[in-house]
Design an enzyme around this catalytic site. Structure first.
Site, PDB file in Angstrom:
ATOM      1  N   SER A 166       0.819  -1.215   0.000  1.00 22.39           N
ATOM      2  CA  SER A 166       0.000   0.000   0.000  1.00 22.39           C
ATOM      3  C   SER A 166       0.851   1.262   0.000  1.00 22.39           C
ATOM      4  CB  SER A 166      -0.888   0.044   1.245  1.00 22.39           C
ATOM      5  OG  SER A 166      -1.729  -1.069   1.290  1.00 22.39           O
TER       6      SER A 166
HETATM    7  N1  SAH Z   1       0.539  -5.457   4.182  1.00 21.92           N
HETATM    8  C1  SAH Z   1       1.126  -5.822   2.913  1.00 21.92           C
HETATM    9  C2  SAH Z   1       0.171  -5.625   1.787  1.00 21.92           C
HETATM   10  C3  SAH Z   1       0.010  -6.880   1.061  1.00 21.92           C
HETATM   11  S1  SAH Z   1      -1.272  -6.977  -0.158  1.00 21.92           S
HETATM   12  C4  SAH Z   1       2.436  -5.088   2.705  1.00 21.92           C
HETATM   13  O1  SAH Z   1       2.754  -4.226   3.517  1.00 21.92           O
HETATM   14  O2  SAH Z   1       3.155  -5.397   1.756  1.00 21.92           O
HETATM   15  C5  SAH Z   1      -2.364  -8.107   0.613  1.00 21.92           C
HETATM   16  C6  SAH Z   1      -1.761  -9.398   1.081  1.00 21.92           C
HETATM   17  O3  SAH Z   1      -2.819 -10.182   1.659  1.00 21.92           O
HETATM   18  C7  SAH Z   1      -1.149 -10.254  -0.018  1.00 21.92           C
HETATM   19  O4  SAH Z   1       0.146 -10.609   0.333  1.00 21.92           O
HETATM   20  C8  SAH Z   1      -2.074 -11.467  -0.077  1.00 21.92           C
HETATM   21  O5  SAH Z   1      -1.427 -12.647  -0.462  1.00 21.92           O
HETATM   22  C9  SAH Z   1      -2.590 -11.537   1.345  1.00 21.92           C
HETATM   23  N2  SAH Z   1      -3.831 -12.273   1.521  1.00 21.92           N
HETATM   24  C10 SAH Z   1      -4.889 -12.286   0.692  1.00 21.92           C
HETATM   25  N3  SAH Z   1      -5.867 -13.055   1.189  1.00 21.92           N
HETATM   26  C11 SAH Z   1      -5.409 -13.546   2.378  1.00 21.92           C
HETATM   27  C12 SAH Z   1      -5.980 -14.405   3.366  1.00 21.92           C
HETATM   28  N4  SAH Z   1      -7.176 -14.924   3.226  1.00 21.92           N
HETATM   29  N5  SAH Z   1      -5.232 -14.672   4.451  1.00 21.92           N
HETATM   30  C13 SAH Z   1      -3.997 -14.149   4.605  1.00 21.92           C
HETATM   31  N6  SAH Z   1      -3.415 -13.337   3.698  1.00 21.92           N
HETATM   32  C14 SAH Z   1      -4.110 -13.037   2.594  1.00 21.92           C
END
Ligand code: SAH
Length: 205
Positions: free
Chosen positions: A51
């Site tokens: 983000s």
């Molecule tokens: N906080 C992260 C943003 C990652 S984008 C950062 O700082 O980089 C969202 C993330 O959520 C992705 O890595 C994706 O794989 C994960 N995600 C999606 N669905 C999920 C679920 N059901 N449980 C755990 N992680 C999940």
């Protein structure tokens, strides 16, 4: 980046200090390093994104706000480890972070990265985070960094009294950032901003 965050309304000094300290460029591929301190989201592989700084700052600031029943947020769950950047920000400002990621490759890269940066108060889980992480509940705060179609019940239930959940909710292009507070035995929610996140992957990892 920090001046821009202040202008955008991130005012919690703990959050600003954490974001000043953490080398954001180390959380993205080399090709994106030049962009790491700009006001934008960045790709982290496997169709996922880190983000923009403002959203990380805003969510962390909301999560730290004390409530009548919870003066300090100590035990925190993060759903969606991704690059581990948000995880590192949390690790700087709370006592213990449990971070769950559904994609194994991302979870492993983030784990190695945060070990390299010497964070010892983070515990990584590889699972579907919509179910939370019951073993370490209740949490003073829960942050979800992918958009849910609705607020997962399991996450609400794993909040401590006075606990707070910060989660993007809604379909692509119509998401809102929702804050859900556990007040006594009830839940109170309010929407604080329009946001844009990748969807939460629901179902078994
Ligand atoms: N906080 C992260 C943003 C990652 S984008 C950062 O700082 O980089 C969202 C993330 O959520 C992705 O890595 C994706 O794989 C994960 N995600 C999606 N669905 C999920 C679920 N059901 N449980 C755990 N992680 C999940």
């Amino acid at each position: 980046m920090i001046d821009e965050l202040r202008q955008q309304g991130v005012s919690d000094e703990r959050v600003l200090a954490a974001m000043l300290k953490i080398p954001r460029h180390e959380f993205v591929e080399e090709a994106w390093r030049g962009e790491a301190y700009r006001s934008k989201s960045l790709p982290i592989g496997l169709a996922q994104t880190l983000s923009q700084p403002y959203v990380v700052g805003l969510m962390t600031q909301l999560l730290l706000e004390p409530s009548a029943e919870c003066a300090a947020r100590k035990n925190v769950l993060e759903v969606g480890t991704g690059s581990g950047y948000q995880t590192a920000v949390l690790a700087e400002v709370v006592e213990r972070v449990y971070s769950v990621e559904r994609l194994k490759a991302l979870s492993e890269i983030a784990r190695n990265r945060l070990q390299g940066l010497r964070y010892r108060n983070v515990h990584f889980g590889y699972a579907d985070g919509t179910a939370g992480w019951a073993a370490h509940a209740p949490y003073d705060a829960i942050i979800v960094t992918a958009a849910a179609s609705e607020v997962p019940k399991a996450l609400q239930e794993q909040l401590a009294r006075g606990g707070r959940l910060v989660i993007p909710v809604g379909p692509p292009n119509q998401q809102v950032l929702r804050v859900v507070d556990r007040v006594g035995a009830r839940f109170q929610s309010r929407d604080v901003a329009a946001v844009s996140f990748v969807p939460l992957l629901e179902g078994k990892a």
